[in-house]
Motif scaffolding. Structure first.
Motif, PDB file in Angstrom:
ATOM      1  N   ASP A  16       0.819  -1.168  -0.178  1.00  0.00           N
ATOM      2  CA  ASP A  16      -0.137  -0.094  -0.023  1.00  0.00           C
ATOM      3  C   ASP A  16       0.863   1.025  -0.122  1.00  0.00           C
ATOM      4  N   ARG A  17       0.538   2.288  -0.712  1.00  0.00           N
ATOM      5  CA  ARG A  17       1.327   3.572  -0.708  1.00  0.00           C
ATOM      6  C   ARG A  17       0.492   4.633  -0.835  1.00  0.00           C
ATOM      7  N   GLY A  18       0.630   5.651   0.135  1.00  0.00           N
ATOM      8  CA  GLY A  18      -0.355   6.633   0.354  1.00  0.00           C
ATOM      9  C   GLY A  18      -1.941   6.261   0.360  1.00  0.00           C
ATOM     10  N   THR A  21      -3.825   0.492  -2.133  1.00  0.00           N
ATOM     11  CA  THR A  21      -2.942  -0.619  -2.619  1.00  0.00           C
ATOM     12  C   THR A  21      -2.540  -0.608  -3.944  1.00  0.00           C
ATOM     13  N   VAL A  22      -1.430  -0.575  -4.351  1.00  0.00           N
ATOM     14  CA  VAL A  22      -0.706  -0.646  -5.534  1.00  0.00           C
ATOM     15  C   VAL A  22      -0.128  -2.142  -5.923  1.00  0.00           C
ATOM     16  N   LEU A  23       0.033  -2.960  -5.069  1.00  0.00           N
ATOM     17  CA  LEU A  23       0.535  -4.428  -5.580  1.00  0.00           C
ATOM     18  C   LEU A  23      -0.414  -5.235  -4.657  1.00  0.00           C
ATOM     19  N   GLY A  40       4.951  -3.258 -18.262  1.00  0.00           N
ATOM     20  CA  GLY A  40       3.639  -2.929 -17.814  1.00  0.00           C
ATOM     21  C   GLY A  40       3.388  -1.482 -18.028  1.00  0.00           C
ATOM     22  N   PRO A  41       2.200  -0.942 -18.225  1.00  0.00           N
ATOM     23  CA  PRO A  41       2.121   0.509 -18.375  1.00  0.00           C
ATOM     24  C   PRO A  41       2.327   1.289 -17.125  1.00  0.00           C
ATOM     25  N   SER A  42       2.702   2.755 -17.336  1.00  0.00           N
ATOM     26  CA  SER A  42       3.130   3.574 -16.487  1.00  0.00           C
ATOM     27  C   SER A  42       2.160   3.461 -15.391  1.00  0.00           C
ATOM     28  N   GLY A  43       2.460   3.368 -14.143  1.00  0.00           N
ATOM     29  CA  GLY A  43       1.812   3.283 -12.873  1.00  0.00           C
ATOM     30  C   GLY A  43       1.226   1.907 -12.530  1.00  0.00           C
ATOM     31  N   SER A  44       1.666   0.596 -13.369  1.00  0.00           N
ATOM     32  CA  SER A  44       1.028  -0.584 -12.965  1.00  0.00           C
ATOM     33  C   SER A  44       1.959  -0.997 -11.775  1.00  0.00           C
ATOM     34  N   GLY A  45       2.879  -0.410 -11.228  1.00  0.00           N
ATOM     35  CA  GLY A  45       3.635  -1.038 -10.037  1.00  0.00           C
ATOM     36  C   GLY A  45       4.887  -1.580 -10.179  1.00  0.00           C
ATOM     37  N   LYS A  46       5.644  -1.310 -11.240  1.00  0.00           N
ATOM     38  CA  LYS A  46       7.157  -2.024 -11.853  1.00  0.00           C
ATOM     39  C   LYS A  46       7.977  -1.608 -10.645  1.00  0.00           C
ATOM     40  N   THR A  47       8.005  -0.208 -10.487  1.00  0.00           N
ATOM     41  CA  THR A  47       9.058   0.380  -9.723  1.00  0.00           C
ATOM     42  C   THR A  47       8.686   0.078  -8.218  1.00  0.00           C
ATOM     43  N   THR A  48       7.407   0.081  -7.827  1.00  0.00           N
ATOM     44  CA  THR A  48       7.229  -0.397  -6.304  1.00  0.00           C
ATOM     45  C   THR A  48       7.686  -1.923  -6.206  1.00  0.00           C
ATOM     46  N   LEU A  49       7.224  -2.823  -7.150  1.00  0.00           N
ATOM     47  CA  LEU A  49       7.717  -4.120  -6.870  1.00  0.00           C
ATOM     48  C   LEU A  49       9.210  -4.248  -6.786  1.00  0.00           C
ATOM     49  N   THR A  84      18.085   2.726 -10.303  1.00  0.00           N
ATOM     50  CA  THR A  84      16.924   3.442 -10.269  1.00  0.00           C
ATOM     51  C   THR A  84      16.754   4.104 -11.701  1.00  0.00           C
ATOM     52  N   GLN A  85      15.557   4.651 -11.995  1.00  0.00           N
ATOM     53  CA  GLN A  85      15.226   5.507 -12.934  1.00  0.00           C
ATOM     54  C   GLN A  85      15.919   6.725 -13.094  1.00  0.00           C
ATOM     55  N   SER A  86      16.198   7.277 -12.023  1.00  0.00           N
ATOM     56  CA  SER A  86      17.004   8.571 -12.054  1.00  0.00           C
ATOM     57  C   SER A  86      18.445   8.428 -11.851  1.00  0.00           C
ATOM     58  N   ASP A 157      15.602  -0.499 -13.314  1.00  0.00           N
ATOM     59  CA  ASP A 157      14.310  -0.044 -13.558  1.00  0.00           C
ATOM     60  C   ASP A 157      14.273   0.925 -14.567  1.00  0.00           C
ATOM     61  N   GLU A 158      13.466   0.602 -15.792  1.00  0.00           N
ATOM     62  CA  GLU A 158      13.543   1.375 -16.960  1.00  0.00           C
ATOM     63  C   GLU A 158      14.780   1.976 -17.572  1.00  0.00           C
ATOM     64  N   PRO A 159      15.836   0.917 -17.883  1.00  0.00           N
ATOM     65  CA  PRO A 159      17.210   1.380 -18.085  1.00  0.00           C
ATOM     66  C   PRO A 159      17.156   2.019 -19.523  1.00  0.00           C
ATOM     67  N   GLU A 256      -6.292  10.257  -5.437  1.00  0.00           N
ATOM     68  CA  GLU A 256      -5.385   9.432  -4.777  1.00  0.00           C
ATOM     69  C   GLU A 256      -4.186  10.355  -4.195  1.00  0.00           C
ATOM     70  N   ALA A 257      -3.614   9.724  -2.961  1.00  0.00           N
ATOM     71  CA  ALA A 257      -2.430  10.618  -2.419  1.00  0.00           C
ATOM     72  C   ALA A 257      -1.300  10.047  -3.072  1.00  0.00           C
ATOM     73  N   SER A 258      -0.135  10.693  -3.197  1.00  0.00           N
ATOM     74  CA  SER A 258       1.010  10.450  -3.937  1.00  0.00           C
ATOM     75  C   SER A 258       2.200  10.497  -3.181  1.00  0.00           C
TER      76      SER A 258
HETATM   77  N1  LIG Z   1       4.711   7.667  -2.608  1.00  0.00           N
HETATM   78  C1  LIG Z   1       3.716   7.169  -3.034  1.00  0.00           C
HETATM   79  N2  LIG Z   1       2.532   7.429  -2.550  1.00  0.00           N
HETATM   80  C2  LIG Z   1       1.379   7.081  -3.161  1.00  0.00           C
HETATM   81  N3  LIG Z   1       1.228   6.261  -4.286  1.00  0.00           N
HETATM   82  C3  LIG Z   1       2.249   6.249  -5.027  1.00  0.00           C
HETATM   83  C4  LIG Z   1       3.710   6.682  -4.388  1.00  0.00           C
HETATM   84  N4  LIG Z   1       4.574   6.126  -5.120  1.00  0.00           N
HETATM   85  C5  LIG Z   1       3.874   5.411  -6.423  1.00  0.00           C
HETATM   86  N5  LIG Z   1       2.404   5.486  -6.214  1.00  0.00           N
HETATM   87  C6  LIG Z   1       1.457   5.039  -6.967  1.00  0.00           C
HETATM   88  O1  LIG Z   1       1.735   3.565  -6.923  1.00  0.00           O
HETATM   89  C7  LIG Z   1       1.474   2.947  -8.395  1.00  0.00           C
HETATM   90  C8  LIG Z   1       2.292   2.431  -8.682  1.00  0.00           C
HETATM   91  O2  LIG Z   1       3.549   3.160  -9.146  1.00  0.00           O
HETATM   92  P1  LIG Z   1       4.997   2.638  -9.693  1.00  0.00           P
HETATM   93  O3  LIG Z   1       5.973   3.818  -9.640  1.00  0.00           O
HETATM   94  O4  LIG Z   1       5.291   1.335  -8.826  1.00  0.00           O
HETATM   95  O5  LIG Z   1       4.382   2.328 -11.112  1.00  0.00           O
HETATM   96  P2  LIG Z   1       5.523   2.102 -12.278  1.00  0.00           P
HETATM   97  O6  LIG Z   1       4.695   0.845 -13.023  1.00  0.00           O
HETATM   98  O7  LIG Z   1       6.787   1.791 -12.049  1.00  0.00           O
HETATM   99  O8  LIG Z   1       5.196   3.368 -13.352  1.00  0.00           O
HETATM  100  P3  LIG Z   1       6.301   4.152 -14.056  1.00  0.00           P
HETATM  101  O9  LIG Z   1       6.441   3.265 -15.576  1.00  0.00           O
HETATM  102  O10 LIG Z   1       5.494   5.445 -14.744  1.00  0.00           O
HETATM  103  O11 LIG Z   1       7.804   4.292 -13.503  1.00  0.00           O
HETATM  104  C9  LIG Z   1       1.049   4.209  -9.382  1.00  0.00           C
HETATM  105  O12 LIG Z   1      -0.610   4.224  -9.021  1.00  0.00           O
HETATM  106  C10 LIG Z   1       1.322   5.328  -8.305  1.00  0.00           C
HETATM  107  O13 LIG Z   1       0.921   6.616  -8.412  1.00  0.00           O
END
Ligand SMILES: Nc1ncnc2c1ncn2[C@@H]1O[C@H](COP(=O)(O)OP(=O)(O)OP(=O)(O)O)[C@@H](O)[C@H]1O
Length: 258
Positions: A16-18, A21-23, A40-49, A84-86, A157-159, A256-258
């Motif tokens: 869970d983030r903010g 539930t993101v995964l 997966g598309p942007s926001g699908s949870g790749k970085t979180t995983l 990382t991406q950055s 992460d997205e090299p 949604e909180a970010s």
């Molecule tokens: N710090 C945070 N607080 C709340 N939600 C977050 C936070 N970081 C990411 N999220 C949300 O978690 C979800 C997954 O984000 P994540 O960065 O893992 O996706 P991603 O697949 O890596 O996206 P991208 O390809 O754009 O990098 C998204 O909906 C994002 O908005």
């Protein structure tokens, strides 16, 4: 850990983030000595995983095991390289100065600096300040830093984001060489055609795994001619879980909180 054990084993992973539930209870494995694409598309949870795999993401539930240990175990620091991406290198230092700095932190010697500089084909730019390098060259410096501890597993992460097709191809060639030399790689991308360079694929959407398969297996199962269409077919076939439809309704957008 035996040679055939997976390098990553994830069971019922929930994050869970903010407050969202993101995964949603992911189960997956990554085999040894393969390039596994996390698509997966942007926001699908790749970085979180990936953050959960390297132990920097607080998890709500489930288990994450990497090289036979709990994710984040200090022993894994040298065994797992994470890019990382950055950019994670200093623009005002040269390639060699950056790598010497990270080598000191990791406690590895100058021979390793030379080894990783050669591995990413940057020897001719070793004295250049990183700020003067191209985007692709800079990505390779970050990758070189991740290779310093001679890791068994690389999490990238997205090299290839923002790289032109030639640089992307060169980087994927480098990943294949690393794999052939015995490294396991998990590489995320939202460019579906990069699937052709992977031994296996994990397809992620809205924090749920749509597929964990080889490309031929995925195409056969879906009857699609490329991974993009396979992804779309899987999206069409996958029932929307209870609550997810409501969460995507306009009333909730932007809330949604970010
Ligand atoms: N710090 C945070 N607080 C709340 N939600 C977050 C936070 N970081 C990411 N999220 C949300 O978690 C979800 C997954 O984000 P994540 O960065 O893992 O996706 P991603 O697949 O890596 O996206 P991208 O390809 O754009 O990098 C998204 O909906 C994002 O908005």
């Amino acid at each position: 850990m035996g040679n055939t054990d997976p390098v990553i084993s994830v069971r019922s992973l929930r994050v869970d983030r903010g407050g969202t539930t993101v995964l949603h209870g992911l189960d997956l494995t990554v085999p040894d000595r393969q390039i596994v694409g996390l698509l997966g598309p942007s926001g699908s949870g790749k970085t979180t995983l990936m953050r959960a795999l390297v132990g920097v993401q607080q998890i709500t539930g489930g288990e994450v095991e990497v090289l036979g240990r709990a994710a984040g175990d200090p022993v894994l620091r040298r065994q797992v390289g994470y890019v990382t991406q950055s950019p994670s290198v200093y623009a005002d230092l040269s390639v060699t100065e950056n790598l010497r700095y990270f080598a000191t932190i990791l406690g590895v010697g100058p021979r390793d600096v030379a080894r990783v500089t050669d591995a990413v084909d940057l020897a001719r730019h070793a004295r250049r300040r990183v700020g003067t390098l191209s985007g692709g060259e800079r990505s390779r410096v970050s990758l070189a830093a991740a290779l310093l501890g001679d890791p068994q597993l690389l999490v990238l992460d997205e090299p290839t984001v923002g790289l032109d097709p030639v640089l992307r191809r060169d980087l994927w060639d480098l990943f294949a060489r690393l794999r052939d030399a015995g490294t396991s790689l998990l590489v995320s991308s939202h460019v579906m055609d990069e699937a052709t360079r992977c031994d296996r694929l994990l397809l992620l959407r809205d924090g749920r795994l749509l597929a964990d398969d080889t490309l031929p297996g995925l195409l056969e199962r879906t009857g699609a001619h490329d991974v993009e269409h396979a992804f779309l077919r899987l999206v069409e076939e996958t029932p929307v879980p209870d609550g997810a439809a409501a969460a995507r309704s306009p009333r909730h957008l932007g809330g949604e909180a970010s």
